[in-house]
Design an enzyme around this catalytic site. Structure first.
Site, short mmCIF file in Angstrom:
data_model
loop_
_atom_site.label_atom_id
_atom_site.label_comp_id
_atom_site.label_asym_id
_atom_site.label_seq_id
_atom_site.Cartn_x
_atom_site.Cartn_y
_atom_site.Cartn_z
N GLY A 155 0.81 -1.21 0.00
CA GLY A 155 0.00 0.00 0.00
C GLY A 155 0.84 1.26 0.00
N GLU A 156 1.92 1.25 0.76
CA GLU A 156 2.79 2.42 0.83
C GLU A 156 3.56 2.62 -0.48
OE1 GLU A 156 5.23 2.10 4.29
OE2 GLU A 156 3.52 2.10 5.66
N VAL A 157 3.95 1.52 -1.10
CA VAL A 157 4.63 1.61 -2.41
C VAL A 157 3.70 2.26 -3.42
CG1 VAL A 157 5.68 0.35 -4.32
CG2 VAL A 157 6.10 -0.40 -1.96
#
Length: 200
Positions: free
Chosen positions: A68-70
């Site tokens: 999700g952060e990527v």
């Protein structure tokens, strides 16, 4: 004092990794798959980390915990990759798999274990000009290694949940030495900014 705390932290973390990992390897197939995936990268070695980043451009190392952060920072990477060499590390296997498909990145790897000799080896191999952590990925050995090498460190979209903040406050005597090594905090909210400021 920070060296003393870091030594204790590294010892306890090493013991914890061993105590947790050995039973989990026998019990959980999912854990075995996760651990065996590019295992050497967890120790800051392997093909991805063996190449020196060249090209006359400054190197920015981004670290994301999850897929999700990527995905969240992908537009930023797209804007920066023409002018900088981008190294991207992730904690999760899914994040690394996704990141390896993003074009234009100079390096994609799993994040090294937060043991100081491993952390310092990773910084020597990647040799970033700037190190950027996403959200709440705060690791004592990594922060200390960046500070010792004079690398500017930032936290992007920084946040500290209520539960995490309570834990950090109880251990403020420890965390203040490492969170204070962060140069820039771009917090998600005023409250998150205030919480980071308590340690800086």
């Amino acid at each position: 004092m920070s060296v003393f705390f870091l030594s204790i932290y590294n010892l306890l973390l090493s013991i914890l990794i061993i105590v947790v990992s050995i039973p989990a390897l026998f019990i959980s197939k999912r854990f075995r798959t996760e651990v065996s995936y590019h295992l050497l990268e967890r120790f800051a070695v392997g093909p991805a980390l063996n190449k020196k980043l060249h090209g006359g451009k400054k190197v920015i190392w981004f670290h994301c915990a999850s897929l999700g952060e990527v995905r969240a920072i992908e537009p930023i990477l797209d804007k920066l990759k023409d002018d900088f060499l981008i190294a991207l590390t992730t904690t999760a296997k899914s994040g690394r798999e996704y990141a390896s498909k993003i074009s234009g990145l100079a390096l994609v790897s799993l994040f090294p274990l937060d043991i100081y000799p491993i952390a310092i080896k990773a910084f020597k191999r990647i040799d970033p000009d700037i190190f950027i952590l996403i959200e709440t990925e705060l690791w004592a050995s990594v922060l200390y290694a960046a500070h010792r090498r004079g690398i500017k460190t930032a936290v992007l979209n920084a946040r500290i949940s209520d539960k995490t903040y309570r834990i950090y406050r109880k251990a403020r005597f420890f965390w203040k030495y490492f969170i204070s090594a962060i140069d820039i905090v771009l917090a998600r909210s005023k409250e998150d900014g205030r919480r980071f400021a308590c340690f800086m």
